[in-house]
Design an enzyme around this catalytic site. Structure first.
Site, PDB file in Angstrom:
ATOM      1  N   GLU A   1      55.888   3.050  -4.579  1.00  0.00           N
ATOM      2  CA  GLU A   1      57.171   2.404  -4.241  1.00  0.00           C
ATOM      3  C   GLU A   1      57.015   1.414  -3.094  1.00  0.00           C
ATOM      4  O   GLU A   1      57.979   0.772  -2.678  1.00  0.00           O
ATOM      5  CB  GLU A   1      58.215   3.473  -3.858  1.00  0.00           C
ATOM      6  CG  GLU A   1      58.669   4.328  -5.022  1.00  0.00           C
ATOM      7  CD  GLU A   1      59.146   3.493  -6.201  1.00  0.00           C
ATOM      8  OE1 GLU A   1      59.939   2.568  -5.999  1.00  0.00           O
ATOM      9  OE2 GLU A   1      58.696   3.760  -7.336  1.00  0.00           O
TER      10      GLU A   1
ATOM     11  N   ARG B   1      40.136 -21.832  -1.218  1.00  0.00           N
ATOM     12  CA  ARG B   1      39.882 -23.187  -1.734  1.00  0.00           C
ATOM     13  C   ARG B   1      40.052 -24.254  -0.655  1.00  0.00           C
ATOM     14  O   ARG B   1      39.529 -25.340  -0.762  1.00  0.00           O
ATOM     15  CB  ARG B   1      40.816 -23.502  -2.908  1.00  0.00           C
ATOM     16  CG  ARG B   1      40.537 -22.672  -4.133  1.00  0.00           C
ATOM     17  CD  ARG B   1      41.577 -22.917  -5.202  1.00  0.00           C
ATOM     18  NE  ARG B   1      41.526 -24.263  -5.741  1.00  0.00           N
ATOM     19  CZ  ARG B   1      40.674 -24.681  -6.663  1.00  0.00           C
ATOM     20  NH1 ARG B   1      39.795 -23.826  -7.161  1.00  0.00           N
ATOM     21  NH2 ARG B   1      40.689 -25.923  -7.079  1.00  0.00           N
TER      22      ARG B   1
HETATM   23  N1  SAM Z   1      59.430  -0.857  -4.874  1.00  0.00           N
HETATM   24  C1  SAM Z   1      58.937  -2.137  -4.468  1.00  0.00           C
HETATM   25  C2  SAM Z   1      60.050  -3.178  -4.573  1.00  0.00           C
HETATM   26  O1  SAM Z   1      60.802  -3.141  -5.558  1.00  0.00           O
HETATM   27  O2  SAM Z   1      60.160  -4.040  -3.696  1.00  0.00           O
HETATM   28  C3  SAM Z   1      57.785  -2.576  -5.365  1.00  0.00           C
HETATM   29  C4  SAM Z   1      56.531  -1.782  -5.188  1.00  0.00           C
HETATM   30  S1  SAM Z   1      55.197  -2.365  -6.170  1.00  0.00           S
HETATM   31  C5  SAM Z   1      55.228  -1.298  -7.522  1.00  0.00           C
HETATM   32  C6  SAM Z   1      53.770  -1.883  -5.302  1.00  0.00           C
HETATM   33  C7  SAM Z   1      53.144  -2.955  -4.443  1.00  0.00           C
HETATM   34  O3  SAM Z   1      52.742  -4.051  -5.243  1.00  0.00           O
HETATM   35  C8  SAM Z   1      53.999  -3.561  -3.363  1.00  0.00           C
HETATM   36  O4  SAM Z   1      54.048  -2.738  -2.231  1.00  0.00           O
HETATM   37  C9  SAM Z   1      53.300  -4.874  -3.093  1.00  0.00           C
HETATM   38  O5  SAM Z   1      52.219  -4.734  -2.201  1.00  0.00           O
HETATM   39  C10 SAM Z   1      52.749  -5.251  -4.462  1.00  0.00           C
HETATM   40  N2  SAM Z   1      53.543  -6.258  -5.193  1.00  0.00           N
HETATM   41  C11 SAM Z   1      54.306  -6.049  -6.286  1.00  0.00           C
HETATM   42  N3  SAM Z   1      54.861  -7.169  -6.733  1.00  0.00           N
HETATM   43  C12 SAM Z   1      54.450  -8.158  -5.926  1.00  0.00           C
HETATM   44  C13 SAM Z   1      54.694  -9.553  -5.869  1.00  0.00           C
HETATM   45  N4  SAM Z   1      55.491 -10.165  -6.731  1.00  0.00           N
HETATM   46  N5  SAM Z   1      54.078 -10.273  -4.903  1.00  0.00           N
HETATM   47  C14 SAM Z   1      53.281  -9.668  -4.004  1.00  0.00           C
HETATM   48  N6  SAM Z   1      53.015  -8.336  -3.998  1.00  0.00           N
HETATM   49  C15 SAM Z   1      53.588  -7.576  -4.934  1.00  0.00           C
END
Ligand code: SAM
Length: 247
Positions: free
Chosen positions: A115, A152
Site C-alpha cells: 500500500e 541520459r
Molecule cells: N496505495 C498507493 C496509492 O494509491 O497511492 C499505491 C501503492 S503502489 C501499489 C506501491 C508503490 O509503487 C508505491 O509506493 C510507489 O513507490 C510505486 N508506484 C506506483 N505507481 C507509481 C507511479 N505512477 N509513479 C511512481 N511510483 C509508483
C-alpha cells in the site's frame, strides 16, 4: 554520479540495469549504481519490512524503521544527495526534472511496495515523483524509468550528446520523423530531401517536421513553446506548404 536504489527486490534492479546504454555507462564507470536491500536494515529473524495498516483495511504498509536506519548510515557517508520517492501521488516526472536531477552527485530512490510507505518516512524525502496517472505494483520500475532518463543527461552516457539534444522534449518539441534503409519499402518512400545530401535543406525539413508533429500530436507542448524568430519563420513556411498542397 551515483544512484542508490533502496528496495526489497534488489535482483530486479540488477537485471534491469545491466542492459543497453545504461549497462554500458555502468561498466564504463560514468555512472555508479548502488543497490540497497532494505532487509539489511531490519533486526528480526524474518527481516520484516512491512506490517498491517493502522486503522484497518487490506494490504500492508512498509515500516519506517528500515528507511530511517538506512538514511542514518547513508547520510554519514554521502553528501549532496537528493531523496526521491517514486509515487503515483507525486508531481509528474518530466524531461525538465531529468535534466535538473542530473546535476546532483547522488540520488536515492525509495521503492515502495504494497500500500506504500509509512507516512513518517516522507520526512526523509525531498521529492515525490510520478511516472503517470496509474499505479504500478512497486517503485522499482518507476525508479528505473527515472534513473534511465536522468542518466541520459550525464556526459559520457550517450555516445553523442547531439542525439539527446534532438530527442523529444529537450527543446520543448517532439523529435522529427526518422527513417533508415531501404529507401523504398512496399511502395513507401523515404522523403527525397533526406537522400539529397544537402544538410541545410535536411536541417530545415527536420525543424519543420518537429514543429508540425508537436502541433498535431502535442498541442499542449506547442502552446507552451517560446516562439522565437526562427520558429515563427518555420511556421510560416509550414502554413505556406500546407496551403499550396491544399490547392
Ligand atoms: N496505495 C498507493 C496509492 O494509491 O497511492 C499505491 C501503492 S503502489 C501499489 C506501491 C508503490 O509503487 C508505491 O509506493 C510507489 O513507490 C510505486 N508506484 C506506483 N505507481 C507509481 C507511479 N505512477 N509513479 C511512481 N511510483 C509508483
Amino acid at each position: 554520479m551515483k544512484f542508490t536504489i533502496v528496495t526489497v527486490f534488489p535482483d530486479m534492479i540488477k537485471e534491469i540495469s545491466s542492459w543497453g546504454v545504461f549497462g554500458k555507462a555502468l561498466s564504463n564507470s560514468n555512472i555508479e549504481m548502488e543497490i540497497v536491500n532494505l532487509r539489511d536494515y531490519t533486526h528480526d529473524r524474518h527481516k520484516t519490512t512491512d506490517d498491517y495498516v493502522y486503522g484497518g483495511g487490506s494490504g500492508m504498509v512498509m515500516k519506517p524503521e528500515p528507511f530511517y536506519e538506512f538514511m542514518d548510515d547513508y547520510s554519514s557517508k554521502n553528501a549532496g544527495y537528493r531523496v526521491v520517492y517514486p509515487s503515483p501521488q507525486g508531481k509528474h516526472f518530466t524531461s525538465e526534472d531529468a535534466h535538473r536531477l542530473a546535476k546532483y552527485d547522488n540520488i536515492v530512490f525509495f521503492c515502495g511496495r504494497y500500500e506504500g510507505i509509512d507516512e513518517r518516512v516522507m520526512n526523509l524525502v525531498d521529492e515525490e515523483l510520478s511516472i503517470g496517472d496509474f499505479v504500478t505494483s512497486g517503485g522499482e520500475l518507476p525508479a528505473m524509468v527515472m534513473v534511465d532518463a536522468i542518466g541520459r543527461y550525464r556526459p559520457g552516457v550517450i555516445g553523442s550528446f547531439e542525439s539527446v539534444e534532438n530527442d523529444s522534449f529537450y527543446n520543448g518539441m517532439l523529435d522529427h520523423e526518422n527513417y533508415t534503409r531501404p529507401d523504398e519499402y512496399r511502395g513507401m518512400k523515404v522523403p527525397e530531401i533526406l537522400l539529397s545530401g544537402n544538410h541545410k535543406l535536411i536541417d530545415d525539413e527536420r525543424k519543420k517536421n518537429s514543429l508540425f508533429r508537436t502541433i498535431i500530436k502535442r498541442p499542449d507542448l506547442f502552446y507552451k513553446m517560446d516562439l522565437d524568430q526562427e520558429n515563427k519563420k518555420t511556421i510560416v513556411k509550414l502554413i505556406k506548404e500546407l496551403y499550396s498542397n491544399a490547392e
